[in-house]
Design a protein around this motif. Structure first.
Motif, PDB file in Angstrom:
ATOM      1  N   ASP A  73      -4.840   8.366 -18.964  1.00 22.88           N
ATOM      2  CA  ASP A  73      -4.831   7.129 -18.181  1.00 22.88           C
ATOM      3  C   ASP A  73      -5.625   7.323 -16.891  1.00 22.88           C
ATOM      4  O   ASP A  73      -5.302   6.757 -15.855  1.00 22.88           O
TER       5      ASP A  73
ATOM      6  N   PHE B 105      -8.514   6.983 -14.226  1.00 26.57           N
ATOM      7  CA  PHE B 105      -9.482   5.971 -13.777  1.00 26.57           C
ATOM      8  C   PHE B 105      -9.907   6.355 -12.364  1.00 26.57           C
ATOM      9  O   PHE B 105      -9.076   6.481 -11.473  1.00 26.57           O
TER      10      PHE B 105
ATOM     11  N   CYS C 142     -13.805   6.794 -16.544  1.00 25.33           N
ATOM     12  CA  CYS C 142     -12.580   6.432 -17.257  1.00 25.33           C
ATOM     13  C   CYS C 142     -12.348   7.434 -18.385  1.00 25.33           C
ATOM     14  O   CYS C 142     -13.287   7.813 -19.098  1.00 25.33           O
TER      15      CYS C 142
ATOM     16  N   SER D  10      -9.359   7.549 -21.318  1.00 18.89           N
ATOM     17  CA  SER D  10      -8.178   6.812 -21.761  1.00 18.89           C
ATOM     18  C   SER D  10      -7.922   7.071 -23.239  1.00 18.89           C
ATOM     19  O   SER D  10      -8.857   7.266 -24.027  1.00 18.89           O
TER      20      SER D  10
ATOM     21  N   LEU E 175     -11.564   1.222 -24.483  1.00 15.26           N
ATOM     22  CA  LEU E 175     -11.924   0.686 -23.172  1.00 15.26           C
ATOM     23  C   LEU E 175     -12.687  -0.636 -23.311  1.00 15.26           C
ATOM     24  O   LEU E 175     -13.584  -0.741 -24.148  1.00 15.26           O
TER      25      LEU E 175
ATOM     26  N   TYR F 213     -15.734  -3.260 -17.454  1.00 18.18           N
ATOM     27  CA  TYR F 213     -15.829  -2.232 -16.422  1.00 18.18           C
ATOM     28  C   TYR F 213     -17.252  -2.074 -15.900  1.00 18.18           C
ATOM     29  O   TYR F 213     -17.458  -1.732 -14.735  1.00 18.18           O
TER      30      TYR F 213
ATOM     31  N   TYR G 200      -5.869   0.563 -14.465  1.00 17.48           N
ATOM     32  CA  TYR G 200      -6.039  -0.127 -15.741  1.00 17.48           C
ATOM     33  C   TYR G 200      -5.246  -1.428 -15.793  1.00 17.48           C
ATOM     34  O   TYR G 200      -5.662  -2.379 -16.447  1.00 17.48           O
TER      35      TYR G 200
END
Length: 971
Positions: free
Chosen positions: A896, A898, A913, A915, A919, A924, A951
């Motif tokens: 997670d 960012f 990022c 994740s 995404l 973004y 997020y």
């Protein structure tokens, strides 16, 4: 520009042009009570939007002096727009008025003292720009039963007289040749024209076109036809009549009627004429009545004309029938006839997804959507038109729109992997010549499940098969296009090259007939590659993007590899032996991973990397069948198929060799294919000083931990020493490497190479043998030119000349898509007559180069199932300045992470990022170079501890930011 005299005897320089929507306010101010009495109450914007032809007269200051709007049907509700022919013939005995040659005046306004001058200039403009138009009709809306004003073409544009040329015409013709040709014969042989006229015989004829006794046009025809050359170089399968005619007459003395355009007009007993035109010549009005032939081996342009175009025989369009199929969407079929022969058919249906099209494509760049009813949009399902009347395509569509009571027609072009969705269109370029390409819009990615009932309509967000869109509207049916026959050859389907093609193909007023792409594996959008894996992505063009942009239908694709450039003869040589001629050659091959060359050291002896002298040599031996060097999607798909068929069930090792982000995305792909981590050996060669696969060290640590958990074997600072212990390398069963300590020996079932990146060896030999300056990269100047003015280059393949003293900056430091767009913008003034040539820059600016601003983007799926995105501003390779402020939430290990970095002006300059969830990349990307205040005072809220997860709390800001940037047209 022309000079006109007003009613008050004042001379003014005026310009007549097509009307624009921005003219509406001034036009509305010119509507007088008398004009309103004749034309009724008028919504000017609506009128401009629906008019087939709208013309405006302006002075030097741009002020509007007069305006006229014309439609293809009478004004008001006098008669149904599909039935006006019978009405005119019955009430006004206007039998000469047909849909092909008639327009109706719906509005005319002018300044008080420029009424007469406006009428004359607008009429002259229409008769000049629309040669098929012969009659203009105006009705008095108040006294409709008794008054119709008809204006014939001959009243404003007398028909010129065509006769055989005489020697006395010499002095009138020479100025025309000086102005419109570059014939050296004029300067070296002053009387060659007189000699040409005097030499006329049965096989060579000349003619002039005269007005008021003065020759204003000249044409020469010859009966000497090289039939073998025509048949060998051009596609003539659809012209069997012409071929038979040639064969019948080739032994007869009189053949000129089928050879050139002049004597088709004088002797109409033959069917065809042919004219050849140099590729670099600009299109002249005569060619608009010709059909461009397809070529077989890239010759100069040939155009052919059929008797329908010359004799203007009767051309009609009829509603053939209507059908309501099972899906309850009614179909309409229209046929076109020429001399009672059916020569074309089009089938349309109401466009059911117009809201989806509006949301996903920039149709409002061409129409005001609110002025078109939902029932006025239709989709072209099938289109077939006889080749000999191709130049009537616009008239065909104009009639279909009128008879169907539609204002817009859409053609969807699906990629090859969705070919079952495509319409039956023969030929496609007939439609593309009439339509404008519509570019896709950047889409907001919504969290639909979280928004629930607040989510946008499913009609807008549903996942349809991607398609390229073309539009034909009423006003576009009379909008001319500039045809460009210049041979533009692009080598390399890189991001730079694709962006270059996208800009050229998206120009609505230009039609490039000779765009050729040379690519090793063809056009990348010809197959769906979303699940190919292995390589990282720049997020420039996905398979969906390539399907939506208007490129594939406008270009010719030649599959092959560049092996030679012949600058003197202006052609490139391919590995297949094929020669592709060019007028402008664009080199965008980029950089490729190349087969690694083992150092050959004896690893049975203790040897380390420090003892190696050079590791940069070219591998010239046989490439093992189980060694894969991955450079593009085709290579990735081939490797994926081979692994599934030959490797998954075995217990051999997979070696991944390199040291960049691609080796990590490749490891993740192997893991997803079901290969155990213990079978995967990631061999990293020594990195260059200051260079890392991940600029964020925390991301690198998380990925390393994920590979360790998957039991992937990682070997660092390794240099390839031998294949199969120096024996026959195919198949590859083992590989040996030198390290900083003991040599490394690995058994090998498959070797995936992602190392030795540089200019392709064949491309380098081509540049070197053609004497293009090469200095580690292909050398260019600040305007993309190489040492040859007709050869351009861009992208990571290139570097700037050393005279600029900026060796730290190359195109590799910038966004490749932006570089390609700028290359196209640099070339467009060479072809676009609407763009004024740029003034020569001051000499001191010749040493300056343009630095680009769009973000460098890198992404992919990494081991551990992480989705990775890194966005940063362009920077030279040896300069990595510190960031001023960082906003970080989450941890890479948790998936997670960012991270936003702000510069000293509080603009977002870097975004990272990592994740476990997919995404919304396009959302973004819109954050780049936006001030933190636009993101809801992001910095101050983060410092107050109000943002624990970037997020989640910022999604609304992300969506609104995408809406903000979407107002700018996506190029």
């Amino acid at each position: 520009m022309r000079t006109v005299t007003s009613d008050s005897a004042r001379e003014v320089t005026v310009t007549v042009r097509r009307s624009e929507s921005a003219d509406a306010e001034e036009i509305d101010g010119l509507i007088s009570p008398s004009a309103q009495a004749v034309f009724g109450r008028v919504n000017v914007i609506h009128l401009l939007e629906k008019a087939n032809l709208a013309v405006t007269l302006t002075n030097e200051k741009g002020d509007i002096l007069g305006h006229a709007s014309f439609f293809d049907h009478p004004i008001g509700d006098l008669v149904d727009q599909t039935q006006w022919e019978a009405f005119l013939q019955e009430h006004f005995s206007a039998g000469q008025c047909t849909p092909l040659n008639t327009l109706f005046l719906h509005l005319f306004v002018a300044r008080t003292d420029f009424t007469t001058a406006s009428v004359k200039e607008i009429m002259r403009y229409e008769q000049t720009k629309t040669p098929f138009l012969k009659i203009l009709v105006s009705f008095d809306k108040i006294h409709i039963s008794c008054l119709a004003l008809i204006c014939h073409r001959k009243a404003h544009c007398p028909r010129p007289h065509v006769r055989a040329a005489r020697v006395e015409d010499h002095n009138d013709i020479i100025p025309l040749l000086d102005e419109q040709t570059n014939l050296l014969s004029i300067s070296h042989q002053p009387f060659f024209l007189a000699a040409l006229i005097e030499a006329e015989d049965e096989e060579h004829h000349t003619a002039v076109c005269e007005i008021n006794g003065v020759a204003v046009g000249f044409i020469c025809a010859s009966a000497e036809v090289n039939l073998k050359l025509l048949l060998g170089r051009f596609e003539l399968s659809e012209f069997d009549e012409m071929i038979k005619l040639f064969l019948l007459l080739q032994n007869t003395p009189k053949m000129l009627d089928i050879v050139d355009v002049c004597y088709l007009c004088l002797c109409q007993d033959q069917n065809f004429c042919v004219i050849t035109v140099p590729n670099l010549s600009t299109e002249f009005p005569l060619l608009q009545n010709f059909i461009r032939l397809k070529f077989c081996v890239f010759p100069k342009i040939t155009n052919e004309q059929h008797r329908y175009s010359v004799e203007s025989r009767k051309f009609d369009v009829f509603l053939f029938g209507s059908l309501v199929p099972q899906d309850a969407v009614p179909l309409q079929a229209f046929i076109t006839q020429a001399d009672a022969e059916i020569v074309g058919i089009v089938i349309i249906r109401d466009e059911q997804d117009i809201e989806y099209i509006r949301a996903h494509y920039n149709i409002e760049s061409f129409i005001y959507f609110s002025h078109h009813g939902y029932d006025e949009h239709a989709q072209i399902l099938h289109f077939v038109l006889k080749t000999t009347i191709q130049h009537f395509s616009k008239n065909f569509f104009k009639e279909v729109l009128r008879l169907a009571r539609k204002s817009c027609l859409y053609l969807r072009i699906y990629p090859s992997y969705h070919s079952q969705e495509n319409s039956c269109v023969h030929h496609l370029h007939y439609v593309l010549n009439c339509a404008v390409p519509v570019c896709p819009r950047r889409q907001i990615i919504y969290p639909l499940e979280e928004l629930g009932i607040n989510a946008p309509s499913r009609r807008l967000t549903e996942d349809q098969a991607p398609f390229a869109l073309s539009l034909v509207s009423r006003k576009l049916t009379m909008e001319p296009k500039v045809t460009i026959n210049t041979r533009i050859v692009l080598v390399g389907a890189s991001d730079t090259g694709l962006a270059f093609l996208e800009v050229l193909c998206s120009c609505p007023h230009l039609r490039f007939n000779n765009l050729t792409l040379i690519s090793t594996h063809g056009f990348p959008g010809d197959y769906n590659h979303e699940d190919a894996g292995f390589l990282s992505t720049s997020h420039a063009y996905s398979s969906r993007d390539l399907a939506q942009i208007p490129v594939r239908s406008f270009i010719s694709v030649v599959t092959g590899k560049l092996v030679g450039i012949r600058r003197k003869s202006k052609y490139v040589l391919l590995s297949s032996g094929e020669k592709v001629p060019y007028d402008h050659l664009i080199l965008c091959t980029g950089l490729q991973y190349r087969v690694p060359c083992p150092t050959g050291v004896d690893v049975s002896q203790p040897v380390t990397n420090s003892q190696l002298h050079s590791t940069h040599s070219r591998y010239t031996g046989p490439v093992p069948s189980n060694l894969f060097t991955l450079n593009d999607l085709h290579d990735c798909m081939a490797a994926r198929r081979w692994l599934c068929a030959n490797f998954l069930e075995l217990e051999d090792n997979a070696i991944v060799y390199g040291n960049n982000i691609d080796v990590y995305t490749t490891v993740e792909t192997l893991l997803k294919l079901g290969i155990r981590g213990s079978r995967i050996h990631l061999v990293l060669f020594p990195p260059e000083p200051g260079v890392s696969s991940f600029l964020d060290s925390s991301v690198e640590k998380a990925v390393a931990m994920a590979m360790e958990n998957a039991m992937v074997q990682i070997h660092r600072n390794c240099v390839l020493a031998q294949f199969n212990n120096g024996k026959q390398p195919d198949p590859l069963t083992s590989a040996s490497f030198t390290t900083d300590a003991e040599p490394l020996h690995l058994q090998c079932g498959v070797f995936i190479n992602l190392s030795n990146k540089g200019v392709d060896y064949d491309a380098f030999n081509s540049f070197n043998k053609s004497f293009l300056v090469f200095d580690g990269r292909l050398v260019i100047n600040s305007t993309f030119r190489t040492a040859d003015s007709s050869i351009w280059a861009a992208g990571p393949l290139t570097k700037f000349s050393r005279r600029y003293y900026i060796d730290e900056w190359t195109h590799a430091n910038f966004n490749s898509k932006e570089v390609g767009q700028d290359l196209a913008a640099m070339m467009l003034p060479l072809f676009d007559p609407t763009v004024e040539p740029a003034e020569a820059p001051p000499p001191e600016t010749d040493r300056l180069v343009l630095l680009y601003k769009q973000a460098k983007i890198q992404g992919g799926k990494l081991p551990g199932g992480y989705h990775y995105l890194h966005v940063t501003k362009p920077s030279p390779t040896d300069l990595t300045g510190p960031h001023d402020r960082a906003i970080v939430t989450g941890q890479p290990e948790r998936g997670d992470y960012f991270c936003l970095h702000l510069d000293c002006y509080e603009l977002v300059e870097t975004l990272t990022c990592l994740s476990l969830k997919p995404l919304p990349v396009s959302n973004y990307l819109s954050l780049y170079m936006k001030h933190q205040q636009l993101l809801g005072q992001l910095l101050s809220r983060y410092q107050q501890g109000l943002i624990p997860d970037l997020y989640r709390p910022q999604q609304n800001q992300h969506h609104s930011e995408v809406q903000f940037t979407d107002s700018r047209q996506l190029r």
